[in-house]
Enzyme design. Structure first.
Site, short mmCIF file in Angstrom:
data_model
loop_
_atom_site.label_atom_id
_atom_site.label_comp_id
_atom_site.label_asym_id
_atom_site.label_seq_id
_atom_site.Cartn_x
_atom_site.Cartn_y
_atom_site.Cartn_z
CB ILE A 60 -1.01 0.03 1.18
CG1 ILE A 60 -0.34 -0.13 2.54
CG2 ILE A 60 -2.11 -0.98 1.00
CD1 ILE A 60 -1.31 -0.10 3.72
CG ASP A 61 -0.03 4.30 -2.73
OD1 ASP A 61 0.58 3.43 -3.36
OD2 ASP A 61 -1.05 4.87 -3.16
CE LYS A 62 7.01 8.81 2.90
NZ LYS A 62 7.80 9.95 2.43
#
Length: 246
Positions: A60-62
């Site tokens: 999942i994105d930062k």
């Protein structure tokens, strides 16, 4: 420190905090989830994704918070990988988006490919790319005279493409609040509740949270399901919106 909400011999379920990159890459070699995993589990992780991504089945994105499954061995990894490929993993996200999504619930079905102008971003394409399907439903619309319209939306993924929800919400004309890549960057409000304005300014990431994750356990073959509460910053913003809306 990792927020581990479940662990057995085969898998780990981690509630990832905002701001943490999942695995090392250009410009990010330290303080990633992988660094933390290696420190804690040494070699007791799957290696199907190579040395830089031990145990990592999906990302999942930062700046997205929420649930991730990590594989402790290759058998668990290949089994989970298969479930992801078949799109049988059940994943729900919560997001705050600008405006009111029309219709209030529905399915977004497009192709997503790399943006030709900026290779780090993704875009909806008519011609090429990977099939991307997001089911969404509006849980609440926050509105008032002193409030820009903001919607709390639940998104259920059928596919898991890079930046999928962020790209799809932007495509609908309702970018995610705080999204610096796909959202509105400079926002001016004529009239706005002062507490909401402060919370929006302090919220320095996209308002996206991976709230639930369900799949068949690779060893027991039983369906298991996990949920993660909204993080503090997300919760604070929602509470102030509730208070300021009618």
């Amino acid at each position: 420190p990792l927020d581990i909400i479940y662990e057995d011999k085969d898998i780990l379920i981690i509630n990832k905090q905002k701001g943490m990159v999942v695995h090392p890459g250009a410009g990010n070699y330290e303080n990633t989830l992988v660094n933390a995993l290696l420190f804690k589990y040494k070699k007791n992780l799957s290696n199907l994704n190579g040395k830089l991504r031990p145990g990592i089945v999906h990302r999942i994105d930062k700046d997205t918070s929420g649930l991730l499954v990590v594989a402790k061995n290759n058998l668990a990894h290949s089994n989970l990988g298969l479930q992801f490929n078949k799109h049988t993993i059940k994943r729900k996200y919560l997001c705050l988006s600008w405006g009111v999504v029309r219709p209030l619930s529905g399915k977004i079905n497009t192709l997503i490919s790399r943006d030709k102008k900026n290779r780090q971003l993704m875009t909806v394409s008519d011609i090429n790319g990977k099939k991307a399907i997001t089911n969404y439903k509006t849980l609440k619309v926050f509105k008032n005279i002193n409030l820009p319209k903001i919607s709390l939306v639940e998104c259920k993924l059928e596919t898991g493409r890079t930046h999928q929800i962020r790209v799809h919400m932007n495509f609908k004309g309702n970018p995610i609040v705080g999204d610096k890549s796909y959202g509105k960057t400079k926002i001016k409000f004529k009239k706005i509740d002062k507490i909401v304005e402060k919370n929006l300014k302090d919220f320095n990431r996209q308002a996206l949270h991976a709230k639930s994750l369900g799949f068949i356990h690779p060893k027991t073959k039983k369906e298991i399901f996990f949920e993660a509460d909204r993080p503090k910053d997300f919760d604070l913003l929602i509470k102030s919106l509730k208070k300021a809306s009618i």
